[in-house]
Scaffold this motif. Structure first.
Motif, PDB file in Angstrom:
ATOM      1  N   PRO A   1       0.842  -1.207   0.000  1.00  0.00           N
ATOM      2  CA  PRO A   1       0.000   0.000   0.000  1.00  0.00           C
ATOM      3  C   PRO A   1       0.879   1.260   0.000  1.00  0.00           C
ATOM      4  O   PRO A   1       2.097   1.179   0.186  1.00  0.00           O
ATOM      5  CB  PRO A   1      -0.767  -0.125   1.330  1.00  0.00           C
ATOM      6  N   ASP A   2       0.240   2.427  -0.168  1.00  0.00           N
ATOM      7  CA  ASP A   2       1.008   3.672  -0.258  1.00  0.00           C
ATOM      8  C   ASP A   2       1.806   3.979   1.013  1.00  0.00           C
ATOM      9  O   ASP A   2       2.784   4.717   0.967  1.00  0.00           O
ATOM     10  CB  ASP A   2       0.066   4.851  -0.569  1.00  0.00           C
ATOM     11  N   ASP A   3       1.375   3.432   2.149  1.00  0.00           N
ATOM     12  CA  ASP A   3       2.157   3.672   3.380  1.00  0.00           C
ATOM     13  C   ASP A   3       3.129   2.509   3.657  1.00  0.00           C
ATOM     14  O   ASP A   3       3.653   2.372   4.750  1.00  0.00           O
ATOM     15  CB  ASP A   3       1.236   3.913   4.590  1.00  0.00           C
ATOM     16  N   GLY A   4       3.372   1.681   2.626  1.00  0.00           N
ATOM     17  CA  GLY A   4       4.293   0.546   2.781  1.00  0.00           C
ATOM     18  C   GLY A   4       5.741   0.991   2.860  1.00  0.00           C
ATOM     19  O   GLY A   4       6.081   2.154   2.582  1.00  0.00           O
ATOM     20  N   LEU A   5       6.588   0.056   3.236  1.00  0.00           N
ATOM     21  CA  LEU A   5       8.007   0.360   3.431  1.00  0.00           C
ATOM     22  C   LEU A   5       8.744   0.491   2.110  1.00  0.00           C
ATOM     23  O   LEU A   5       8.323  -0.050   1.091  1.00  0.00           O
ATOM     24  CB  LEU A   5       8.647  -0.781   4.241  1.00  0.00           C
ATOM     25  N   SER A   6       9.875   1.193   2.155  1.00  0.00           N
ATOM     26  CA  SER A   6      10.745   1.287   0.986  1.00  0.00           C
ATOM     27  C   SER A   6      12.190   1.218   1.468  1.00  0.00           C
ATOM     28  O   SER A   6      12.503   1.631   2.588  1.00  0.00           O
ATOM     29  CB  SER A   6      10.485   2.606   0.244  1.00  0.00           C
ATOM     30  N   GLY A   7      13.059   0.668   0.627  1.00  0.00           N
ATOM     31  CA  GLY A   7      14.482   0.598   0.992  1.00  0.00           C
ATOM     32  C   GLY A   7      14.812  -0.531   1.944  1.00  0.00           C
ATOM     33  O   GLY A   7      15.869  -0.522   2.577  1.00  0.00           O
ATOM     34  N   GLY A   8      13.936  -1.543   2.020  1.00  0.00           N
ATOM     35  CA  GLY A   8      14.179  -2.652   2.944  1.00  0.00           C
ATOM     36  C   GLY A   8      14.698  -3.903   2.233  1.00  0.00           C
ATOM     37  O   GLY A   8      14.667  -4.007   1.002  1.00  0.00           O
ATOM     38  N   PHE A   9      15.185  -4.831   3.055  1.00  0.00           N
ATOM     39  CA  PHE A   9      15.625  -6.154   2.581  1.00  0.00           C
ATOM     40  C   PHE A   9      14.787  -7.164   3.366  1.00  0.00           C
ATOM     41  O   PHE A   9      14.827  -7.169   4.604  1.00  0.00           O
ATOM     42  CB  PHE A   9      17.127  -6.313   2.868  1.00  0.00           C
ATOM     43  N   PHE A  10      14.013  -7.984   2.670  1.00  0.00           N
ATOM     44  CA  PHE A  10      13.031  -8.840   3.343  1.00  0.00           C
ATOM     45  C   PHE A  10      13.194 -10.313   2.984  1.00  0.00           C
ATOM     46  O   PHE A  10      13.602 -10.660   1.870  1.00  0.00           O
ATOM     47  CB  PHE A  10      11.609  -8.419   2.946  1.00  0.00           C
ATOM     48  N   GLU A  11      12.851 -11.147   3.932  1.00  0.00           N
ATOM     49  CA  GLU A  11      12.699 -12.590   3.679  1.00  0.00           C
ATOM     50  C   GLU A  11      11.454 -13.014   4.440  1.00  0.00           C
ATOM     51  O   GLU A  11      11.286 -12.643   5.611  1.00  0.00           O
ATOM     52  CB  GLU A  11      13.946 -13.342   4.173  1.00  0.00           C
ATOM     53  N   ASP A  12      10.587 -13.746   3.797  1.00  0.00           N
ATOM     54  CA  ASP A  12       9.321 -14.142   4.423  1.00  0.00           C
ATOM     55  C   ASP A  12       8.592 -12.957   5.042  1.00  0.00           C
ATOM     56  O   ASP A  12       8.096 -13.034   6.181  1.00  0.00           O
ATOM     57  CB  ASP A  12       9.551 -15.244   5.469  1.00  0.00           C
ATOM     58  N   ARG A  13       8.560 -11.858   4.303  1.00  0.00           N
ATOM     59  CA  ARG A  13       7.821 -10.643   4.669  1.00  0.00           C
ATOM     60  C   ARG A  13       8.353  -9.948   5.920  1.00  0.00           C
ATOM     61  O   ARG A  13       7.701  -9.034   6.428  1.00  0.00           O
ATOM     62  CB  ARG A  13       6.322 -10.934   4.860  1.00  0.00           C
ATOM     63  N   VAL A  14       9.498 -10.361   6.444  1.00  0.00           N
ATOM     64  CA  VAL A  14      10.079  -9.651   7.595  1.00  0.00           C
ATOM     65  C   VAL A  14      11.484  -9.177   7.232  1.00  0.00           C
ATOM     66  O   VAL A  14      12.157  -9.791   6.383  1.00  0.00           O
ATOM     67  CB  VAL A  14      10.118 -10.514   8.897  1.00  0.00           C
ATOM     68  N   PRO A  15      11.960  -8.084   7.879  1.00  0.00           N
ATOM     69  CA  PRO A  15      13.280  -7.573   7.533  1.00  0.00           C
ATOM     70  C   PRO A  15      14.367  -8.637   7.735  1.00  0.00           C
ATOM     71  O   PRO A  15      14.364  -9.370   8.731  1.00  0.00           O
ATOM     72  CB  PRO A  15      13.462  -6.397   8.506  1.00  0.00           C
ATOM     73  N   ALA A  16      15.260  -8.711   6.775  1.00  0.00           N
ATOM     74  CA  ALA A  16      16.398  -9.642   6.847  1.00  0.00           C
ATOM     75  C   ALA A  16      17.656  -8.843   7.192  1.00  0.00           C
ATOM     76  O   ALA A  16      17.712  -7.629   6.955  1.00  0.00           O
ATOM     77  CB  ALA A  16      16.574 -10.337   5.496  1.00  0.00           C
ATOM     78  N   ALA A  17      18.659  -9.511   7.728  1.00  0.00           N
ATOM     79  CA  ALA A  17      19.913  -8.820   8.064  1.00  0.00           C
ATOM     80  C   ALA A  17      20.661  -8.467   6.791  1.00  0.00           C
ATOM     81  O   ALA A  17      20.803  -9.310   5.902  1.00  0.00           O
ATOM     82  CB  ALA A  17      20.770  -9.724   8.946  1.00  0.00           C
ATOM     83  N   TRP A  18      21.124  -7.228   6.694  1.00  0.00           N
ATOM     84  CA  TRP A  18      21.890  -6.791   5.511  1.00  0.00           C
ATOM     85  C   TRP A  18      23.232  -7.490   5.478  1.00  0.00           C
ATOM     86  O   TRP A  18      23.920  -7.558   4.520  1.00  0.00           O
ATOM     87  CB  TRP A  18      22.105  -5.283   5.516  1.00  0.00           C
TER      88      TRP A  18
END
Ligand code: NAP
Length: 236
Positions: free
Chosen positions: A219-236
């Motif tokens: 959606p328009d309030d969704g995140l940007s600039g992230g790294f995800f696995e299984d819809r959760v942030p992953a370690a860079w």
């Protein structure tokens, strides 16, 4: 030009594997999905089999390592729809499985970067202006856990560096377009049963594509600039 209220998505490297599954799921959500492949015969066979399941699909040839081919796709999309809402940079090769960085042929390193990194970079550069024009865009970069610095060990340097570069590019672009309604994220599909992942991989194509579809439809309030696995942030 065709006028439509539907969203338009482009998926690279979509004649098989995770890219094909991504096309299946996007098109079944009512999104007009442009399935692309570098080999026209493979791509046309893939779209013929998917079309039997319904969904709004189109085929275009695309080799992401060929600037002329990328520009040709942009001309096609801008003439036909004048818009691009979703871009999934999925095309990838893994040519140096287990090879030491000290033995890695320069040609393999260059070919891998050309497809996995420069290919995605070119696609973003070509299609971002169309997204800015309509004030909407979702870009999903299909990376890998192997591109994560946090867990990086030896071997397969070409593949790992290409995905690390893709992750960095995602952060840089996200910051530069943070005021636009364009979300760009990178993701790891996990170890998936495809030609690349092999038959012993624990995850299905649908599991591999799940986070791609989620990011492609944020959606328009969704995140940007992230790294995800299984819809959760992953370690860079
Ligand atoms: P795959 O079955 O090997 O599919 C790769 C796709 O990329 C194929 O359609 C291939 O086309 C295409 N491709 C390669 N070079 C291209 C080029 N120059 N231009 C356009 N398309 C090109 O692999 P997959 O498992 O579905 O992988 C999809 C993405 O997920 C890749 O980016 C991969 O790095 C990533 N990934 C996969 C796994 C896994 O376990 N499978 C894990 C982590 C990340 P051809 O048929 O012409 O070769």
């Amino acid at each position: 030009m065709e006028s439509t209220n539907k969203k338009i998505a482009i998926v690279t490297g979509a004649n098989r594997g995770i890219g094909l599954e991504t096309c299946r799921q996007l098109s079944q959500k009512g999104i007009i999905t442009i399935l692309t492949s570098r080999d026209e015969n493979f791509g046309k066979k893939a779209i013929a089999s998917l079309s039997k399941e319904g969904g709004d699909l189109l085929y275009q040839q695309l080799d992401v390592s060929d600037s002329g081919s990328v520009a040709g796709l942009k001309d096609f999309v801008s003439e036909k729809f004048k818009r691009c809402d979703i871009l999934v940079n999925n095309a990838g090769v893994f040519l140096d499985r287990g090879v030491s960085i000290f033995d890695l042929p320069q040609k393999i390193l260059q070919e891998t970067l050309e497809i996995n990194f420069f290919g995605a970079l070119k696609m973003c550069r070509e299609f971002l202006p169309m997204m800015q024009e309509i004030g909407y865009g979702r870009i999903v970069n299909v990376s890998s856990g192997m591109g994560s610095i946090a867990s990086m060990g030896g071997g397969s340097a070409a593949y790992k560096l290409s995905k690390l570069a893709m992750n960095g590019m995602t952060r840089i672009m996200a910051d530069e377009i943070k005021d636009d309604n364009i979300k760009i994220n990178t993701m790891a599909p996990g170890w998936v049963r495809s030609d690349m992942g092999g038959a012993n991989a624990p995850r299905s194509l649908a599991q591999g594509a799940d986070t791609i579809i989620w990011l492609a439809t944020l959606p328009d309030d969704g995140l940007s600039g992230g790294f995800f696995e299984d819809r959760v942030p992953a370690a860079w």
